[in-house]
Design an enzyme around this catalytic site. Structure first.
Site, PDB file in Angstrom:
ATOM      1  CE1 TYR A 170      19.588  50.720  29.898  1.00 12.23           C
ATOM      2  CE2 TYR A 170      17.241  50.226  29.707  1.00 12.23           C
ATOM      3  CZ  TYR A 170      18.539  49.813  29.949  1.00 12.23           C
ATOM      4  OH  TYR A 170      18.802  48.487  30.254  1.00 12.23           O
ATOM      5  CE  LYS A 174      20.938  48.337  27.317  1.00 10.08           C
ATOM      6  NZ  LYS A 174      22.156  47.487  27.208  1.00 10.08           N
TER       7      LYS A 174
END
Length: 246
Positions: A170, A174
């Site tokens: 994740y 990002k």
């Protein structure tokens, strides 16, 4: 394949000036849903998309005068179909919020299955790129006709600006969204803007997957949306390339 769930026309004038048309991906739950409801309440015209048709039907019942479509942003073809349908039904959005996202189950990177890692990258990064690929040319054309305009918000994260254990896929996705946004900002014509927006810490299913029951200590999506909507509606060309936080 894009499926039309409902269509209507938003009315009125809300925060941020005249009524805008706003496309939100990942609209069926969490902050996407809350933002859609807030913007509609302010008098703006909402277009939403999600992979979950059941959740969209529920949202459509709450916002019958807006347009909601099923689309899988991981699929370039699906996003291409989405762009065609949006153009046919609503024209070029004034604002796009790339909100669709997912997170891996808490695990050390060497214990994250390949399929799970790929899914996070496909949705969070490649999905964002697919939306940019098909909507930016439309917004550029509109920008030329109108002499300016076109705002894109790529949802980032605090973990897109720092590292955290057990959510490396994740974080990587990002961080990539932040870099993608900075690069695309240098490619846009004058009058347009793309920003990376860290929404902050919000009590969503995603947060609960990391924080467990302590996620309830944080703000609700609805409380967040009231602040985020005002911020997004007031973005201007001068914000191009910025990394912002609600």
């Amino acid at each position: 394949m894009t499926t039309r769930v409902g269509v209507g026309v938003g009315v009125g004038v809300g925060s941020g000036g005249s009524s805008r048309t706003v496309l939100i991906t990942g609209v069926s739950k969490g902050i996407g849903r809350a933002l859609a409801l807030e913007l509609a309440n302010l008098g703006h015209s909402v277009i939403g998309c999600s992979r979950s048709q059941d959740n969209l039907i529920s949202l459509q019942s709450q916002l019958p005068n807006h347009l909601f479509l099923t689309a899988d942003i991981k699929s370039n073809t699906s996003v291409q179909d989405l762009a065609r349908t949006v153009m046919d039904q609503k024209g070029v959005p004034d604002i796009i919020v790339n909100n669709a996202g997912t997170i891996n189950k808490n695990n050390k990177i060497w214990e994250v299955p390949e399929e799970e890692f790929d899914n996070v990258i496909d949705i969070n990064l490649k999905g964002t790129a697919n939306v940019l690929r098909h909507f930016i040319p439309l917004m550029i054309t509109n920008n030329k006709k109108q002499g300016g305009g076109g705002i894109i918000v790529n949802m980032s994260s605090g973990w897109g600006r720092s590292g955290a254990a057990l959510v490396a896929p994740y974080c990587a996705s990002k961080w990539a969204v932040e870099g993608l946004t900075k690069s695309v900002a240098k490619e846009l014509p004058e009058g347009m803007a793309v920003v990376a927006l860290n929404p902050g810490v919000i009590n969503t299913d995603m947060l609960a997957s990391c924080f467990g029951t302590s996620a309830a200590l944080y703000q609700t999506p609805e409380a967040w949306a009231s602040k985020a909507a005002t911020m997004i509606l007031n973005l201007r060309a001068a914000d191009n390339g910025a990394s912002l936080t609600v």
